[in-house]
Design a protein around this motif. Structure first.
Motif, PDB file in Angstrom:
ATOM      1  N   MET A  97     -20.049 -14.812  19.835  1.00 44.78           N
ATOM      2  CA  MET A  97     -21.181 -13.892  19.746  1.00 44.78           C
ATOM      3  C   MET A  97     -21.607 -13.737  18.286  1.00 44.78           C
ATOM      4  O   MET A  97     -20.794 -13.606  17.388  1.00 44.78           O
ATOM      5  N   GLU A  98     -22.899 -13.759  18.075  1.00 39.78           N
ATOM      6  CA  GLU A  98     -23.436 -13.522  16.744  1.00 39.78           C
ATOM      7  C   GLU A  98     -23.798 -12.045  16.646  1.00 39.78           C
ATOM      8  O   GLU A  98     -24.096 -11.402  17.644  1.00 39.78           O
ATOM      9  N   TYR A  99     -23.799 -11.537  15.424  1.00 39.76           N
ATOM     10  CA  TYR A  99     -24.268 -10.176  15.245  1.00 39.76           C
ATOM     11  C   TYR A  99     -25.731 -10.118  15.634  1.00 39.76           C
ATOM     12  O   TYR A  99     -26.477 -11.064  15.413  1.00 39.76           O
ATOM     13  N   THR A 100     -26.159  -8.981  16.160  1.00 42.77           N
ATOM     14  CA  THR A 100     -27.572  -8.816  16.413  1.00 42.77           C
ATOM     15  C   THR A 100     -28.278  -8.885  15.042  1.00 42.77           C
ATOM     16  O   THR A 100     -27.733  -8.473  14.026  1.00 42.77           O
ATOM     17  N   LYS A 101     -29.495  -9.468  15.013  1.00 46.18           N
ATOM     18  CA  LYS A 101     -30.076  -9.913  13.739  1.00 46.18           C
ATOM     19  C   LYS A 101     -30.191  -8.861  12.616  1.00 46.18           C
ATOM     20  O   LYS A 101     -29.783  -9.135  11.484  1.00 46.18           O
ATOM     21  N   PRO A 102     -30.736  -7.674  12.899  1.00 46.02           N
ATOM     22  CA  PRO A 102     -30.857  -6.708  11.802  1.00 46.02           C
ATOM     23  C   PRO A 102     -29.488  -6.317  11.242  1.00 46.02           C
ATOM     24  O   PRO A 102     -29.354  -6.024  10.057  1.00 46.02           O
ATOM     25  N   LEU A 103     -28.487  -6.343  12.099  1.00 52.43           N
ATOM     26  CA  LEU A 103     -27.136  -6.004  11.649  1.00 52.43           C
ATOM     27  C   LEU A 103     -26.605  -7.111  10.744  1.00 52.43           C
ATOM     28  O   LEU A 103     -26.033  -6.851   9.681  1.00 52.43           O
ATOM     29  N   ALA A 104     -26.810  -8.363  11.150  1.00 53.16           N
ATOM     30  CA  ALA A 104     -26.361  -9.496  10.341  1.00 53.16           C
ATOM     31  C   ALA A 104     -26.990  -9.448   8.962  1.00 53.16           C
ATOM     32  O   ALA A 104     -26.327  -9.684   7.946  1.00 53.16           O
ATOM     33  N   LYS A 105     -28.281  -9.088   8.924  1.00 51.00           N
ATOM     34  CA  LYS A 105     -28.992  -9.033   7.655  1.00 51.00           C
ATOM     35  C   LYS A 105     -28.421  -7.939   6.755  1.00 51.00           C
ATOM     36  O   LYS A 105     -28.211  -8.147   5.556  1.00 51.00           O
ATOM     37  N   LEU A 106     -28.148  -6.790   7.375  1.00 48.94           N
ATOM     38  CA  LEU A 106     -27.625  -5.669   6.589  1.00 48.94           C
ATOM     39  C   LEU A 106     -26.216  -5.991   6.071  1.00 48.94           C
ATOM     40  O   LEU A 106     -25.882  -5.695   4.922  1.00 48.94           O
ATOM     41  N   ILE A 107     -25.421  -6.626   6.920  1.00 52.10           N
ATOM     42  CA  ILE A 107     -24.068  -7.016   6.496  1.00 52.10           C
ATOM     43  C   ILE A 107     -24.158  -7.950   5.293  1.00 52.10           C
ATOM     44  O   ILE A 107     -23.424  -7.815   4.316  1.00 52.10           O
ATOM     45  N   GLU A 108     -25.113  -8.881   5.349  1.00 52.58           N
ATOM     46  CA  GLU A 108     -25.261  -9.817   4.241  1.00 52.58           C
ATOM     47  C   GLU A 108     -25.652  -9.081   2.953  1.00 52.58           C
ATOM     48  O   GLU A 108     -25.129  -9.388   1.877  1.00 52.58           O
ATOM     49  N   HIS A 109     -26.553  -8.113   3.075  1.00 58.79           N
ATOM     50  CA  HIS A 109     -26.940  -7.352   1.886  1.00 58.79           C
ATOM     51  C   HIS A 109     -25.736  -6.641   1.279  1.00 58.79           C
ATOM     52  O   HIS A 109     -25.541  -6.652   0.070  1.00 58.79           O
ATOM     53  N   PHE A 110     -24.943  -6.017   2.128  1.00 57.14           N
ATOM     54  CA  PHE A 110     -23.765  -5.310   1.608  1.00 57.14           C
ATOM     55  C   PHE A 110     -22.798  -6.302   0.956  1.00 57.14           C
ATOM     56  O   PHE A 110     -22.174  -6.008  -0.050  1.00 57.14           O
ATOM     57  N   GLN A 111     -22.700  -7.488   1.558  1.00 64.12           N
ATOM     58  CA  GLN A 111     -21.740  -8.465   1.053  1.00 64.12           C
ATOM     59  C   GLN A 111     -22.115  -8.972  -0.334  1.00 64.12           C
ATOM     60  O   GLN A 111     -21.267  -9.476  -1.063  1.00 64.12           O
ATOM     61  N   HIS A 112     -23.395  -8.858  -0.686  1.00 65.60           N
ATOM     62  CA  HIS A 112     -23.815  -9.305  -2.012  1.00 65.60           C
ATOM     63  C   HIS A 112     -23.438  -8.319  -3.110  1.00 65.60           C
ATOM     64  O   HIS A 112     -23.524  -8.636  -4.289  1.00 65.60           O
ATOM     65  N   LEU A 113     -23.025  -7.114  -2.716  1.00 66.03           N
ATOM     66  CA  LEU A 113     -22.629  -6.134  -3.725  1.00 66.03           C
ATOM     67  C   LEU A 113     -21.245  -6.490  -4.258  1.00 66.03           C
ATOM     68  O   LEU A 113     -20.441  -7.088  -3.546  1.00 66.03           O
ATOM     69  N   PRO A 114     -20.949  -6.105  -5.501  1.00 64.11           N
ATOM     70  CA  PRO A 114     -19.649  -6.483  -6.062  1.00 64.11           C
ATOM     71  C   PRO A 114     -18.494  -5.782  -5.345  1.00 64.11           C
ATOM     72  O   PRO A 114     -18.637  -4.633  -4.946  1.00 64.11           O
ATOM     73  N   SER A 115     -17.408  -6.497  -5.175  1.00 64.44           N
ATOM     74  CA  SER A 115     -16.147  -6.001  -4.594  1.00 64.44           C
ATOM     75  C   SER A 115     -16.271  -5.650  -3.108  1.00 64.44           C
ATOM     76  O   SER A 115     -15.407  -4.986  -2.563  1.00 64.44           O
ATOM     77  N   ILE A 116     -17.343  -6.082  -2.451  1.00 60.93           N
ATOM     78  CA  ILE A 116     -17.494  -5.855  -1.008  1.00 60.93           C
ATOM     79  C   ILE A 116     -17.298  -7.192  -0.285  1.00 60.93           C
ATOM     80  O   ILE A 116     -18.113  -8.103  -0.419  1.00 60.93           O
ATOM     81  N   GLY A 117     -16.213  -7.301   0.465  1.00 60.89           N
ATOM     82  CA  GLY A 117     -15.935  -8.514   1.242  1.00 60.89           C
ATOM     83  C   GLY A 117     -16.572  -8.441   2.611  1.00 60.89           C
ATOM     84  O   GLY A 117     -17.208  -7.442   2.958  1.00 60.89           O
ATOM     85  N   PRO A 118     -16.416  -9.492   3.424  1.00 58.09           N
ATOM     86  CA  PRO A 118     -17.066  -9.511   4.738  1.00 58.09           C
ATOM     87  C   PRO A 118     -16.624  -8.374   5.652  1.00 58.09           C
ATOM     88  O   PRO A 118     -17.451  -7.786   6.346  1.00 58.09           O
ATOM     89  N   LYS A 119     -15.344  -8.012   5.627  1.00 56.44           N
ATOM     90  CA  LYS A 119     -14.858  -6.937   6.513  1.00 56.44           C
ATOM     91  C   LYS A 119     -15.436  -5.584   6.122  1.00 56.44           C
ATOM     92  O   LYS A 119     -15.862  -4.807   6.968  1.00 56.44           O
TER      93      LYS A 119
END
Lengths: 198, 198
Positions: B1-23
């Motif tokens: 299952m893939e994340y629903t799209k807006p969620l995937a996008k938001l997760i990616e934005h958070f992941q670009h911040l320093p010290s924030i991993g995928p989890k």
């Protein structure tokens, strides 16, 4: 010296997020100021988009933009088995294993008398309704091995007994790659308790 | 299952911040979906406000909504002493000690030949100009005890020598509350090297 006001506000917003302490919040806020204006705008609109478009699936209460959600609509998935989880994040963790091909039911919480959360505050009624209305052959309880998870598993186990369906619980024990010597006593006790014949 | 799209996008934005991993990014994104719509909107507008209103002080290059910044405008602060730091976050750390009442100069980086960052890429020129134009009696170098920090301290030390002003560096050594036994060799060597008479 106080932080300049918009920075202080942003730090505070970050600090309200889970697992973000004051130091990380400061680092994130300073990083945002250094990002390009475009990136920040995209980030901001992504926040609002996620909040406004993501709802809960009316069948399984998974987060989704559509209802029923992708999983409930997927005709290739096994309709006779429901895996009960506490939160969407647990559902995601199980999906990542690629080992499960049935339905889910997200309780949106766990029973926790200390916090005043009883069975009526989580999606138990809706689970019963689904089991009543559909041809369910197995219910897997995949709740955290915490006090609340155990309490909820116990409660659901009793509640579902009259339905005469198979009710299972995921196994608790030593995580793979770990060493027996370093396992905590509770985990080891559960591993012993849950021993299987080979 | 893939994340629903807006969620995937938001997760990616958070992941670009320093010290924030995928989890962590996933946890933060799921948390945002659970926040009230009002809270999310405030968070989003706070991001944009911080980005659009915060500029750099034209004197010390600290982040501020106004230029000169609060510190440079503060008449109660000692105008004859400049503390040189690499980033605004270092300035904030020193401010929190409540021990320093002079001016700052934020270099906005450190000399790092490996990354192609030379003295012209950071605010060295502007520091020289300030020392030339004002009656500066002491320059404190408060740069990280890293290769880049050391290189920059060395460079600035040589550069400022002709001005005949006091040039100091913050002390490196054992952190308070630590134990000598557990200190790494580099720290201990620096502590020995920086010993003071009592």
């Amino acid at each position: 010296m106080e932080y300049t006001k918009p920075l202080a506000k942003l730090i505070e917003h970050f600090q309200h997020l889970p697992s973000i302490g004051p130091k990380t919040a400061q680092r994130l806020a300073l990083h945002v100021v250094k990002m390009s204006e475009n990136e920040v705008k995209n980030f901001a609109s992504s926040l609002i988009e996620a909040k406004t478009t993501i709802k809960y699936c009316e069948i399984c209460f998974n987060m989704s933009c559509e209802s029923p959600c992708e999983i409930c609509r997927d005709l290739t998935r096994n309709k006779n088995i429901i895996c009960v989880v506490a939160e969407t994040k647990d559902l995601m963790a199980i999906e990542k294993t690629n080992e499960y091909n049935g339905q889910y039911h997200v309780l949106q919480g766990l029973i926790s008398p200390i916090d005043g959360i009883g069975p009526d505050d989580i999606r138990v009624k809706e689970l019963l309704y689904r089991i009543n209305q559909n041809d369910i052959k197995e219910v897997i309880l995949a709740l955290n091995p915490s006090v609340e998870g155990e309490a909820t598993s116990l409660y659901l186990g009793k509640l579902l007994k009259p339905f005469n369906i198979k009710i299972t619980r995921i196994a608790f024990g030593l995580p793979l790659g770990s060493e027996l010597e370093y396992a905590d006593e509770m985990t080891l006790a559960r591993a012993l308790d849950g021993r299987v014949e080979i």
